[in-house]
Design a protein around this motif. Structure first.
Motif, PDB file in Angstrom:
ATOM      1  N   ALA A 388       0.824  -1.211   0.000  1.00 38.98           N
ATOM      2  CA  ALA A 388       0.000   0.000   0.000  1.00 38.98           C
ATOM      3  C   ALA A 388       0.858   1.260   0.000  1.00 38.98           C
ATOM      4  CB  ALA A 388      -0.936  -0.002   1.206  1.00 38.98           C
ATOM      5  N   GLU A 389       2.077   1.157   0.547  1.00 37.19           N
ATOM      6  CA  GLU A 389       2.967   2.313   0.620  1.00 37.19           C
ATOM      7  C   GLU A 389       4.150   2.180  -0.334  1.00 37.19           C
ATOM      8  OE1 GLU A 389       4.104   2.522   4.685  1.00 37.19           O
ATOM      9  OE2 GLU A 389       2.069   2.921   5.428  1.00 37.19           O
ATOM     10  N   SER A 390       4.118   1.157  -1.188  1.00 34.06           N
ATOM     11  CA  SER A 390       5.241   0.887  -2.082  1.00 34.06           C
ATOM     12  C   SER A 390       4.900   1.343  -3.494  1.00 34.06           C
ATOM     13  CB  SER A 390       5.572  -0.610  -2.050  1.00 34.06           C
ATOM     14  OG  SER A 390       6.696  -0.897  -2.844  1.00 34.06           O
ATOM     15  N   ALA A 391       5.700   0.908  -4.451  1.00 31.04           N
ATOM     16  CA  ALA A 391       5.479   1.223  -5.859  1.00 31.04           C
ATOM     17  C   ALA A 391       4.346   0.368  -6.402  1.00 31.04           C
ATOM     18  CB  ALA A 391       6.766   0.969  -6.640  1.00 31.04           C
ATOM     19  N   GLN A 392       4.036   0.562  -7.690  1.00 33.02           N
ATOM     20  CA  GLN A 392       2.979  -0.257  -8.279  1.00 33.02           C
ATOM     21  C   GLN A 392       3.390  -1.726  -8.311  1.00 33.02           C
ATOM     22  OE1 GLN A 392       1.440   0.691 -12.289  1.00 33.02           O
ATOM     23  NE2 GLN A 392      -0.493   0.076 -11.396  1.00 33.02           N
ATOM     24  N   VAL A 393       4.659  -1.986  -8.587  1.00 29.90           N
ATOM     25  CA  VAL A 393       5.168  -3.353  -8.596  1.00 29.90           C
ATOM     26  C   VAL A 393       6.215  -3.487  -7.490  1.00 29.90           C
ATOM     27  CG1 VAL A 393       6.359  -5.123  -9.919  1.00 29.90           C
ATOM     28  CG2 VAL A 393       4.761  -3.589 -11.075  1.00 29.90           C
TER      29      VAL A 393
END
Length: 584
Positions: A388-393
């Protein structure tokens, strides 16, 4: 209009055979001289009916044969070849029906003209016209795009993908990443694509650590293939990589060798390990659940959750400060060996032999898990895997971890991600989970905490927007309920023994045989609204699949979370200029 009244379905390739039974679901076609039909070609014919509109019958070629007509003996082939015996070669193709329109199930008439389906006729035959949202998967044998119905992937009408095939030949992971790329870049998710996420576990080498690097081997024909599918050829623009800390490294440097920038370490603090009740995932082998010491596991887990208090990066239990996972294991074993404290930790009804079995297993985990469960690293530093707080992948690298540690990471990460989606209470944004070696984490026999999480995802994930893309060498060894709940089933190159298993009953006999010969990049895809699996080839990855193919990544992706939060806590070397917050 053609000579038989069709609205231009394509060239005439033959007529319905009169020497073999024709049924509404299967029939044979004699191939016209000078024409040919190959496996997977799409054809269409028409049956005229009295006092009713004509019935259009479309299908896919599932077998082709050729024979000499006029020959009686095997040796006649030589006389025919010499011209001393009259005979002619006749080819015929078996057609498996894919669509009847209108739905009046009558057989085609022997002698009826058969056309190669092209354009709209092909789309109708393969039900592409009924797909409101189509995901391009690759090219059919005719060089025309093949689509996946997005409704059966994103949870609208079904979810989950099961990909099977021989390791190293079936290109299972490559197809899974191409499918993700197509989902994110084709526009089928609309505005939801911006927030959709993917969690990929990398279990073999460092091939998946360069998804944000363009592939230097990308050529013009490959770009044209992507364009034909309606996709731009390029790398994944928003990727974050996590790797475990190096063994014996007190600074927490990520354990990767080929990628030195944009990588973050992941680990769990001792306090998190105790408070979040993660001990059962140390015993995540399916064999563990059959042992009596699982009672001790849950009792010790509860005791740690009640009594462990954070203390300067480590924890304190009953006034004893513990600064590492090895310290924690030694303390637990000491308490279990003490007659006065054993019942407080393990319960009063547990025998000494069971306690000792638990202790031996726990001691054995020190070597594998000490670098993942830490009391010596800053708790404020970002170290959690949180999509949720990371990149799309988000790529989680596991290839340097031993088997027990891999199971721990997969189990705990999936547990936390699924619980996060449960608390959110909504299916949007979608989370795609790509996990290879599914037969290891969710075997057909036995039970384990990881298997229970994966079963939960397979059975309830659709409603929560968690989509499992599972890959395995042998679907026959994966928990049945996970395979059954997968709306999309994909097969690459198969082992002969595996191909004969009932799990591949959806493949026609000819496709089962072809799966033994399939070259890398060829997949057979079965989806609910098309009665015959479709054979396709997906294009060469536009992103780097190994360090030797990696072009220059966008500077925004080269900085890790740690670098962006704390400039003095550098992980890896080099770095970019800004954190990537640009969505797809």
């Amino acid at each position: 209009m053609t000579d038989d009244g069709f609205d231009g379905p394509g060239e005439v390739v033959g007529r319905v055979l009169g020497t073999a039974d024709a049924t509404p679901l299967q029939f044979w076609t004699a191939v016209s001289p000078g024409s040919y039909l190959q496996l997977d070609d799409v054809v269409v014919t028409r049956r005229e009916l009295p006092d009713r509109e004509p019935v259009t019958i479309a299908g896919v070629v599932t077998q082709v044969r050729a024979r000499h007509e006029g020959a009686q003996f095997d040796s006649d082939v030589f006389a025919i070849a010499d011209g001393t015996l009259p005979a002619q070669v006749q080819e015929a193709a078996e057609i498996t029906t894919t669509r009847v329109d209108p739905e009046l199930y009558v057989p085609p008439s022997p002698g009826a003209v058969v056309h190669r389906a092209e354009g709209d006729a092909r789309a109708r035959a393969l039900h592409f016209d009924r797909m409101e949202r189509r995901i391009p998967m690759g090219m059919g044998r005719d060089g025309v795009p093949v689509y996946l119905n997005a409704d059966f992937l994103d949870g609208s009408r079904g979810a989950h993908v099961s990909i099977s095939g021989i390791s190293g030949v079936a290109t299972k992971t490559s197809f899974a990443t191409f499918l993700l790329y197509s989902v994110f870049r084709s526009g089928v998710l609309g505005g939801d694509a911006v927030n959709a996420k993917a969690l990929i576990f990398n279990v073999k080498g460092e091939d998946l650590l360069f998804l944000d690097h363009p592939n230097t081997r990308l050529d013009d024909p490959t770009r044209a293939a992507y364009a034909k599918l309606g996709l731009a050829a390029g790398a994944f623009p928003d990727v974050r990589v996590y790797a475990p800390p190096r063994v014996g490294d007190s600074s927490g440097t990520p354990d990767v060798s080929s990628r030195l920038t944009g990588v973050d370490s992941f680990y769990w603090t001792l306090s998190e390990f105790c408070a979040d009740r993660l001990l059962p995932y140390v015993f995540a082998d399916a064999d563990d659940e059959r042992q009596q010491y699982t009672m001790v596991v849950h009792s010790v887990t509860a005791h740690l959750a009640r009594h462990a208090q954070p203390a300067d990066g480590g924890i304190s239990i009953d006034g004893v400060r513990l600064g590492s996972y090895a310290d924690l294991v030694d303390h637990v074993v000491e308490q279990l060996n003490d007659d006065e404290t054993r019942s407080d930790w393990a319960g009063s009804a547990v025998g000494l032999g069971t306690v000792n079995a638990f202790a031996r297993r726990l001691i054995g985990s020190k070597k594998d898990l000490s670098r993942l469960i830490r009391g010596d690293l800053a708790t404020r530093r970002p170290h959690s895997i949180n999509t949720a707080e990371s990149a799309q992948v988000t790529v989680v690298d596991l290839h340097n971890l031993p088997d027990r540690a891999q199971r721990f990471v997969v189990g705990v990460t999936l547990k936390s991600e699924f619980e996060r989606k449960e608390k959110a209470g909504t299916a949007k944004p979608l989370l795609f989970v790509v996990l290879d070696e599914l037969n290891k984490y969710a075997p057909r026999e036995g039970s384990s905490p990881i298997k229970e999480v994966l079963l939960d995802i397979a059975e309830r994930g659709r409603s929560l927007g968690v989509i499992l893309v599972g890959a395995q060498q042998t679907a026959s060894e994966v928990e049945r309920r996970i395979v059954t709940n997968s709306a999309i089933r994909v097969v690459g190159r198969l082992d002969p023994a595996e191909a004969s298993r009932p799990e591949y009953g959806f493949l026609p006999p000819a496709q089962r045989q072809r799966a033994l010969l399939a070259k890398p990049g060829t997949m057979f895809v079965n989806q609910p609204d098309i009665p015959v699996p479709l054979c396709l080839e997906f294009p060469f990855p536009a992103w780097a699949t190994r360090v030797s193919e990696a072009g220059r990544a966008p500077s925004e992706t080269l900085r890790s979370i740690t670098q962006s939060v704390d400039p003095f806590a550098v992980v890896g070397s080099g770095g970019g200029t800004s954190d990537d917050d640009i969505p797809f």
